[in-house]
Design a protein around this motif. Structure first.
Motif, mmCIF file in Angstrom:
data_model
loop_
_atom_site.group_PDB
_atom_site.id
_atom_site.type_symbol
_atom_site.label_atom_id
_atom_site.label_comp_id
_atom_site.label_asym_id
_atom_site.label_seq_id
_atom_site.Cartn_x
_atom_site.Cartn_y
_atom_site.Cartn_z
ATOM 1 N N TRP A 119 7.574 -45.644 19.175
ATOM 2 C CA TRP A 119 7.721 -44.379 19.891
ATOM 3 C C TRP A 119 8.664 -44.379 21.094
ATOM 4 O O TRP A 119 8.958 -43.308 21.636
ATOM 5 C CB TRP A 119 6.368 -43.839 20.345
ATOM 6 N N ASN A 162 5.517 -47.379 13.495
ATOM 7 C CA ASN A 162 4.109 -47.175 13.826
ATOM 8 C C ASN A 162 3.804 -45.667 13.795
ATOM 9 O O ASN A 162 4.371 -44.903 14.572
ATOM 10 C CB ASN A 162 3.807 -47.711 15.221
ATOM 11 N N MET A 322 -12.651 -41.028 23.786
ATOM 12 C CA MET A 322 -11.583 -40.086 23.392
ATOM 13 C C MET A 322 -12.165 -38.826 22.778
ATOM 14 O O MET A 322 -11.453 -37.905 22.425
ATOM 15 C CB MET A 322 -10.644 -40.755 22.371
ATOM 16 N N GLU A 351 -4.445 -51.270 13.274
ATOM 17 C CA GLU A 351 -5.113 -50.838 14.510
ATOM 18 C C GLU A 351 -6.493 -50.277 14.201
ATOM 19 O O GLU A 351 -6.640 -49.510 13.251
ATOM 20 C CB GLU A 351 -4.330 -49.737 15.249
#
Ligand SMILES: N#[N+]C[C@@H]1[C@@H](O)[C@H](O)[C@@H](O)[C@@H]2O[C@H]12
Length: 445
Positions: A119, A162, A322, A351
Motif C-alpha cells: 500500500w 497485499n 475493531m 494474516e
C-alpha cells in the motif's frame, strides 16, 4: 490436543509503512500514505508512520525477538519509495536496508517472505494517477524485476500484492485509505491494474527462472452469510461475496471476472473499457501459492439502495477491538470453499490476528483474548488440514503493535507490545503462548 504437520510454517507478519519509520532516510521519498496521513481527519489523532516502531533502526532487535519467539518465517513488505524514490531512479541505499534485514533473518534461520506491495505507493506514482494509470503496470514491473534481480536468490517466498481489495476498493471507492477517492469506477480500474501488475510480475519472475523461490498473492477474503433465510438475503450474500472475494479470486484462478458482478457494476460504472483482450490471460498466470488474510466474516441483509444490494448486520459473536465478529468457524468454511471452488495449491494464512485492549502491568502485558482468538482459528486450521486441506503455514498479524492505517496507533494487533514513547518492546502473554505452540507444534485445548 491438536498437532500440526511437522513442516507447518509458523510466522508473523508486518508491513513497511506500519513499522519502519525513517520516512526521510537513505533516499526514501514520500508514499501516498505519508501524504494521506498528514491530511487532517484521515487518521486517528492525525497519527502518521513517520516514526512508527522505528523498525528501520531497530530491525536487529526485532529479529532477536522473532528468534526468541521461535518463528520459522517472517513476512515483511518492501517500501517501494525506498527502492525507486523517483520514477526510473533506483536507490541502492534503500535496497541495502532490505539486504541487511534478509541477511539478519537468514543468520537466525528465519525464512524471509517478502511482500512487494503493501500500500505504500511512491507519491511520484500517485501524482501520475497511481493505480488509475495503466502505466502503473510498467512502474510495478520495473520495481519487481529489480527486487528479483537484487534479492531473488535469498527470498524463498514472494507475495506480489497485499490485499488488492483494500488497495483498490477501500482506497479509490470507499475512500478510507490512501489516496482517499470515492469513485467505484476508479476503484475497479485500480483493481484491474493491480491484478494486471501481479500477472506481469509473475511472468517476469518465471522468465528469470529464480531457483528455490515461489511466488503468490495475498487476498483478504471475507465469507459472506445471509442475515435470514429470505431469498433476498441470500442474493445479498452472493453480491457481498462477489464484492469482497470473487472479484479477485475469479480473474486469478478462472481467468475471468464474475458475470453477475459485471452486470451489477455496469449500472454504476458504465463500460469496462479499461480491460484489454489480453489482460485476463496475464492476470491468471499460474502461481505457486495463495496467501489468505482472514479476520472475520460478514452477515448481510438485502438493501435495494446499495450498490451491491446489501448492508452488513452485526453478528452474534464476541467482537474484537475493531468491532469485528470473532468467527473462527468461518475460516474453516472459507478454506473448504477455496479448496472446492478455486484451487488445491498450497495455501498460507498470511494474516490472522486481532486487536484487543491489552492489560499492561510494568513489564508484563496480558492479552488472553488474543490468545483465545488465535487458538480458535488455529484449531479450525488444523481441522482443514485433517480434512486433507493443503494449508502450509500461518502468519500471525502482527509481530509488533504498529500504525493501524486510518486507526493510527489506537488499535494494537501485536503479540509484542510497543511503548511508542520509548520504543520499548514487551512480549505479551500471546507471544509467550505462540512460542510454546511453535515449539510443541500443537495446540493444547
Ligand atoms: N485492520 N487491520 C489489520 C491488518 C492491517 O494492519 C494490515 O496491514 C492489512 O494487511 C490487513 O488489514 C489487516
Amino acid at each position: 490436543m491438536a498437532n500440526f504437520p511437522k513442516d507447518f510454517l509458523f510466522g508473523v507478519a508486518t508491513s513497511s509503512y506500519q513499522i519502519e519509520g525513517a520516512v526521510n532516510e537513505d533516499g526514501r521519498t514520500p508514499s501516498i500514505w505519508d501524504t494521506f496521513s498528514k491530511i487532517k481527519g484521515k487518521t486517528y489523532n492525525g497519527d502518521t508512520g513517520d516514526i512508527a516502531c522505528d523498525h528501520y533502526h531497530r530491525y536487529k532487535e526485532d529479529i532477536g525477538i522473532l528468534k526468541e519467539i521461535g518463528v520459522k518465517a517472517y513476512r515483511f513488505s518492501i517500501a517501494w519509495p525506498r527502492i525507486y524514490p523517483e520514477k526510473g531512479k533506483f536507490n541502492q541505499k534503500g535496497m541495502d536496508f532490505y539486504k541487511k534485514l534478509i541477511d539478519e533473518l537468514l543468520k537466525n534461520n528465519i525464512k524471509p517472505v517478502a511482500t512487494i506491495y503493501h500500500w505504500d505507493l511512491p507519491q511520484w506514482a500517485g501524482d501520475l494517477g497511481g493505480w488509475l494509470n495503466r502505466d502503473s503496470i510498467y512502474w510495478y514491473s520495473e520495481y519487481s524485476q529489480k527486487l528479483f534481480k537484487e534479492i531473488g536468490d535469498v527470498v524463498p517466498m514472494w507475495i506480489t500484492h497485499n490485499e488488492p481489495w483494500c488497495a483498490s476498493i477501500l482506497s479509490y471507492g470507499i475512500g478510507e485509505h490512501a489516496p482517499g477517492h470515492k469513485d467505484y469506477r476508479e476503484a475497479l480500474i485500480a483493481a484491474h491494474h493491480i491484478l494486471l501488475s501481479h500477472g506481469e510480475a509473475v511472468k517476469i519472475f518465471r522468465d528469470m527462472n529464480i531457483k528455490e523461490s515461489q511466488i503468490g498473492i495475498t487476498l483478504n477474503l471475507t465469507p459472506a452469510y445471509p442475515a435470514t433465510e429470505k431469498e433476498e438475503d441470500y442474493l445479498a450474500a452472493k453480491y457481498a461475496d462477489g464484492f469482497s472475494n470473487r472479484w479477485f479470486l475469479d480473474p486469478i484462478f478462472k481467468g475471468k471476472y464474475p458475470v453477475d458482478m459485471i452486470e451489477l457494476y455496469k449500472k454504476e460504472i458504465g463500460e469496462f473499457d479499461f480491460i484489454k483482450n489480453e489482460d485476463l490471460g496475464i492476470i491468471s498466470q499460474p502461481i505457486d501459492f495463495l496467501g489468505i488474510n482472514f479476520y472475520s466474516r460478514s452477515i448481510v441483509k438485502y438493501d435495494e439502495n446499495s450498490l451491491i444490494k446489501g448492508e452488513a448486520v452485526e453478528g452474534p459473536g464476541k467482537k474484537t477491538d475493531m468491532g469485528w465478529e470473532i468467527s473462527p468457524e468461518s475460516l474453516y468454511d472459507l478454506l473448504k470453499r477455496i479448496d472446492k471452488e478455486y484451487t488445491n495449491m498450497p495455501i498460507y494464512i498470511t494474516e490472522n490476528g486481532a486487536a484487543f485492549k491489552d492489560i499492561v502491568n510494568k513489564d508484563e502485558v496480558h492479552d488472553q483474548e488474543r490468545i483465545e482468538y488465535v487458538k480458535e482459528h488455529l484449531k479450525y486450521a488444523i481441522k482443514f488440514i485433517e480434512d486433507g486441506g493443503n494449508l502450509k503455514g500461518y502468519f500471525l498479524w502482527s509481530l509488533l503493535d504498529n500504525f493501524e492505517w486510518a486507526y493510527g496507533y489506537s488499535k494494537r494487533f501485536g503479540i509484542v507490545y510497543v511503548d511508542f514513547e520509548t520504543q520499548k518492546r514487551i512480549l505479551k502473554d500471546s507471544a509467550i503462548w505462540y512460542k510454546e505452540v511453535i515449539n510443541k507444534n500443537l495446540i493444547d485445548n
